[in-house]
Each structure stands twice: as C-alpha cells, then as structure tokens.
Design a protein around this motif. Structure first.
Motif: not given
Length: 76
Positions: A35, A40-42, A61, A64
């Motif tokens: 995004q 977002y950080e996954h 997740q 951010y």
C-alpha cells in the motif's frame, strides 16, 4: 478468484529477486511493504510454488513501515 490473469506479462522472476537480494547483507531480516500511500510492514511467511508461479506468503502485519521505506521504493 484471486488468481493472476492468464497471459498477463510477468514482470519479476525468481532470478530477478535473487539478483536484487544479493546486494544486501544475508543476515538482514526481510519485510514486505504494501500500500504505497500508507505502507504497511509485513513479515514474510511461507514460500510456495503453485499455478506456475512462486508465492511469498505474509506471516503477519507488524504495523506501518517507516517513511524512508516509501522513499526508497519510489512510492513518493
């Protein structure tokens, strides 16, 4: 549902990914950013082959991604 379009140009291959990752310290952790407007950080989950492609799954997740991530990915 959720499948890639047949005949669509595949822009990134396993060889491309390996070549990109060779630039980095192999001890670094890997994250996925998604995004572009609010990244977002996954964490990375399982990796599998199906339907003629390699799939990288999301583990969870983390929150951010820092602003620097969007900048370095060319999203801003």
């Amino acid at each position: 549902m959720g499948r890639h379009r047949r005949g669509a140009r595949r822009e990134f291959t396993v060889a491309d990914l390996i070549e990109e990752l060779r630039r980095f310290d192999p001890r670094l952790e890997v994250r996925l950013a998604t995004q572009p407007r609010m990244p977002y950080e996954h964490t990375v989950g399982a990796v599998a082959e199906a339907d003629g492609m390699v799939w990288i799954g999301e583990a969870k997740q983390q929150g951010y991604a820092p602003d620097e991530v969007a900048d370095r990915l060319g999203w801003r």
